[in-house]
Scaffold this motif. Structure first.
Motif, PDB file in Angstrom:
ATOM      1  N   THR A   1      -8.880   5.625   5.233  1.00  0.00           N
ATOM      2  CA  THR A   1      -9.160   5.317   3.824  1.00  0.00           C
ATOM      3  C   THR A   1      -9.018   6.537   2.928  1.00  0.00           C
ATOM      4  N   GLU A   2      -8.392   7.592   3.430  1.00  0.00           N
ATOM      5  CA  GLU A   2      -8.121   8.763   2.603  1.00  0.00           C
ATOM      6  C   GLU A   2      -6.720   8.671   1.999  1.00  0.00           C
ATOM      7  N   GLY A   3      -6.410   9.587   1.083  1.00  0.00           N
ATOM      8  CA  GLY A   3      -5.194   9.490   0.290  1.00  0.00           C
ATOM      9  C   GLY A   3      -3.971  10.097   0.928  1.00  0.00           C
ATOM     10  N   VAL A   4      -2.825   9.866   0.307  1.00  0.00           N
ATOM     11  CA  VAL A   4      -1.550  10.359   0.821  1.00  0.00           C
ATOM     12  C   VAL A   4      -1.531  11.886   0.881  1.00  0.00           C
ATOM     13  N   ASP A   5      -2.034  12.552  -0.154  1.00  0.00           N
ATOM     14  CA  ASP A   5      -2.026  14.017  -0.152  1.00  0.00           C
ATOM     15  C   ASP A   5      -2.816  14.568   1.033  1.00  0.00           C
ATOM     16  N   SER A   6      -3.953  13.967   1.305  1.00  0.00           N
ATOM     17  CA  SER A   6      -4.763  14.391   2.449  1.00  0.00           C
ATOM     18  C   SER A   6      -4.008  14.154   3.756  1.00  0.00           C
ATOM     19  N   HIS A   7      -3.406  12.972   3.873  1.00  0.00           N
ATOM     20  CA  HIS A   7      -2.628  12.661   5.085  1.00  0.00           C
ATOM     21  C   HIS A   7      -1.522  13.700   5.299  1.00  0.00           C
ATOM     22  N   ASN A   8      -0.788  14.002   4.232  1.00  0.00           N
ATOM     23  CA  ASN A   8       0.342  14.926   4.371  1.00  0.00           C
ATOM     24  C   ASN A   8      -0.106  16.322   4.781  1.00  0.00           C
ATOM     25  N   GLN A   9      -1.228  16.757   4.251  1.00  0.00           N
ATOM     26  CA  GLN A   9      -1.755  18.060   4.655  1.00  0.00           C
ATOM     27  C   GLN A   9      -2.197  18.032   6.113  1.00  0.00           C
ATOM     28  N   TRP A  10      -2.819  16.959   6.510  1.00  0.00           N
ATOM     29  CA  TRP A  10      -3.308  16.826   7.886  1.00  0.00           C
ATOM     30  C   TRP A  10      -2.155  16.761   8.880  1.00  0.00           C
ATOM     31  N   ILE A  11      -1.067  16.093   8.501  1.00  0.00           N
ATOM     32  CA  ILE A  11       0.098  15.992   9.387  1.00  0.00           C
ATOM     33  C   ILE A  11       0.584  17.376   9.803  1.00  0.00           C
ATOM     34  N   LYS A  12       0.466  18.356   8.911  1.00  0.00           N
ATOM     35  CA  LYS A  12       0.867  19.725   9.263  1.00  0.00           C
ATOM     36  C   LYS A  12       0.044  20.237  10.441  1.00  0.00           C
TER      37      LYS A  12
ATOM     38  N   VAL B   1       0.839  -1.195   0.000  1.00  0.00           N
ATOM     39  CA  VAL B   1       0.000   0.000   0.000  1.00  0.00           C
ATOM     40  C   VAL B   1       0.872   1.241   0.000  1.00  0.00           C
ATOM     41  N   ASN B   2       0.311   2.344  -0.462  1.00  0.00           N
ATOM     42  CA  ASN B   2       0.999   3.635  -0.372  1.00  0.00           C
ATOM     43  C   ASN B   2       0.813   4.228   1.013  1.00  0.00           C
ATOM     44  N   THR B   3       1.859   4.905   1.481  1.00  0.00           N
ATOM     45  CA  THR B   3       1.814   5.578   2.774  1.00  0.00           C
ATOM     46  C   THR B   3       2.462   6.954   2.633  1.00  0.00           C
ATOM     47  N   THR B   4       2.423   7.712   3.712  1.00  0.00           N
ATOM     48  CA  THR B   4       3.081   9.017   3.715  1.00  0.00           C
ATOM     49  C   THR B   4       4.593   8.905   3.663  1.00  0.00           C
ATOM     50  N   GLN B   5       5.125   7.702   3.802  1.00  0.00           N
ATOM     51  CA  GLN B   5       6.567   7.488   3.678  1.00  0.00           C
ATOM     52  C   GLN B   5       6.892   6.539   2.525  1.00  0.00           C
ATOM     53  N   GLY B   6       6.008   6.517   1.532  1.00  0.00           N
ATOM     54  CA  GLY B   6       6.251   5.708   0.344  1.00  0.00           C
ATOM     55  C   GLY B   6       5.500   4.386   0.384  1.00  0.00           C
ATOM     56  N   LYS B   7       5.645   3.624  -0.684  1.00  0.00           N
ATOM     57  CA  LYS B   7       4.968   2.342  -0.809  1.00  0.00           C
ATOM     58  C   LYS B   7       5.643   1.305   0.078  1.00  0.00           C
ATOM     59  N   ILE B   8       4.846   0.499   0.791  1.00  0.00           N
ATOM     60  CA  ILE B   8       5.420  -0.522   1.660  1.00  0.00           C
ATOM     61  C   ILE B   8       4.758  -1.867   1.433  1.00  0.00           C
ATOM     62  N   ASP B   9       5.507  -2.916   1.724  1.00  0.00           N
ATOM     63  CA  ASP B   9       4.986  -4.263   1.955  1.00  0.00           C
ATOM     64  C   ASP B   9       4.924  -4.394   3.475  1.00  0.00           C
ATOM     65  N   PHE B  10       3.751  -4.665   4.027  1.00  0.00           N
ATOM     66  CA  PHE B  10       3.573  -4.578   5.474  1.00  0.00           C
ATOM     67  C   PHE B  10       4.489  -5.528   6.231  1.00  0.00           C
ATOM     68  N   HIS B  11       4.593  -6.779   5.806  1.00  0.00           N
ATOM     69  CA  HIS B  11       5.461  -7.723   6.506  1.00  0.00           C
ATOM     70  C   HIS B  11       6.930  -7.297   6.424  1.00  0.00           C
ATOM     71  N   GLU B  12       7.321  -6.750   5.285  1.00  0.00           N
ATOM     72  CA  GLU B  12       8.691  -6.247   5.178  1.00  0.00           C
ATOM     73  C   GLU B  12       8.889  -5.026   6.073  1.00  0.00           C
ATOM     74  N   TYR B  13       7.863  -4.208   6.201  1.00  0.00           N
ATOM     75  CA  TYR B  13       7.939  -3.035   7.082  1.00  0.00           C
ATOM     76  C   TYR B  13       8.155  -3.464   8.529  1.00  0.00           C
ATOM     77  N   ILE B  14       7.450  -4.507   8.966  1.00  0.00           N
ATOM     78  CA  ILE B  14       7.635  -5.000  10.334  1.00  0.00           C
ATOM     79  C   ILE B  14       9.046  -5.545  10.519  1.00  0.00           C
ATOM     80  N   GLY B  15       9.517  -6.326   9.548  1.00  0.00           N
ATOM     81  CA  GLY B  15      10.853  -6.903   9.643  1.00  0.00           C
ATOM     82  C   GLY B  15      10.976  -7.782  10.870  1.00  0.00           C
ATOM     83  N   ASP B  16      12.012  -7.531  11.689  1.00  0.00           N
ATOM     84  CA  ASP B  16      12.222  -8.316  12.908  1.00  0.00           C
ATOM     85  C   ASP B  16      11.779  -7.554  14.149  1.00  0.00           C
ATOM     86  N   LYS B  17      10.895  -6.588  13.965  1.00  0.00           N
ATOM     87  CA  LYS B  17      10.394  -5.769  15.073  1.00  0.00           C
ATOM     88  C   LYS B  17       8.965  -6.176  15.442  1.00  0.00           C
ATOM     89  N   TRP B  18       8.449  -5.563  16.476  1.00  0.00           N
ATOM     90  CA  TRP B  18       7.031  -5.596  16.773  1.00  0.00           C
ATOM     91  C   TRP B  18       6.379  -4.439  16.001  1.00  0.00           C
TER      92      TRP B  18
END
Length: 247
Positions: free
Chosen positions: A102-113, A45-62
């Motif tokens: 369920t909103e988009g990256v652009d919306s997220h980035n504006q909201w983060i401000k 999925v796309n995120t505010t920090q780029g596209k991720i594979d969720f299991h790869e994002y977790i890696g060896d962490k919690w």
């Protein structure tokens, strides 16, 4: 006329979204069952920090995956700000945070401000927010109300306040779900992470309202002899209820 078997296979077959990612149809019969101990469904999925594979994002962490109903909403703004301020505490425990709506990256980035302005005291927002515009993750993790489940194929759907604690083996270890009107307790999320990690490490259980440093419970499956060898002194309240301190 199509046979029922063929029709069912067409309904349940994964579809392809605008990102080229495959996901299940929104069939209730095919929806993954999220239980403690089950494998956390993976997704790309796309995120505010780029596209991720969720299991790869977790890696060896919690990981703590949590959803919020919508961007630019009051309760969500306070929550995400609080989680961001606590990120150093989660980092110290080897836990990655990731939010979702369920909103988009652009919306997220504006909201983060806004979040940085009013909820983090100017500190940089610290973790990615998933843009679940296809509602794939909301569906897989059952992050919607009964009524909104019926509307997943339509426009933006407000997710409820779901929380999933996931371990490095990608297993679901804890779930919590709050309605949209009720803000979560971030300290409780941190507390349960401490309890889960301590139980894994030391083979104990934690009593009601336990916090770090307090007495813990010796599981009934451990004999008195083994408890003495493993923990040293302990207090017996009932044969099945024994407390001990951990060094």
């Amino acid at each position: 006329m199509l046979s029922r078997t063929l029709l069912r296979s067409r309904i349940a077959a994964p579809r392809v979204n605008s990102l080229g990612l495959r996901f299940y149809s929104f069939s209730q019969e095919e929806q993954p069952r999220i239980r403690i101990g089950s494998t956390a469904p993976n997704f790309e999925v796309n995120t505010t920090q780029g596209k991720i594979d969720f299991h790869e994002y977790i890696g060896d962490k919690w990981a703590v995956l949590f959803s919020h109903p919508a961007d630019f909403t009051p309760v969500c703004t306070t929550e995400l700000g609080a989680f961001s301020k606590l990120k150093p505490e989660f980092d110290a425990r080897g836990v990655k945070l990731i939010g979702l709506s369920t909103e988009g990256v652009d919306s997220h980035n504006q909201w983060i401000k806004d979040i940085e302005e009013v909820a983090t005291e100017g500190e940089k927002f610290g973790f990615p927010i998933i843009a679940d515009s296809t509602k794939e993750v909301a569906y897989k993790y059952d992050m919607v109300t009964e009524d909104d489940f019926k509307n997943l194929k339509s426009g933006m759907v407000a997710t409820v306040r779901s929380v999933f604690v996931i371990d490095p083996a990608k297993k679901i270890r804890l779930t919590m779900t709050y309605p949209a009107s009720t803000g979560r307790n971030t300290s409780e999320v941190l507390r349960v992470v401490d309890a889960l990690q301590l139980a894994d490490k030391r083979g104990i259980a934690t009593p009601v309202d336990w916090t770090e440093g307090q007495d813990v419970i010796i599981p009934p499956t451990v004999s008195n002899e083994d408890a003495k060898a493993k923990f040293g002194d302990f207090k017996t309240v009932k044969p099945y209820l024994r407390y001990t301190k951990l060094n």
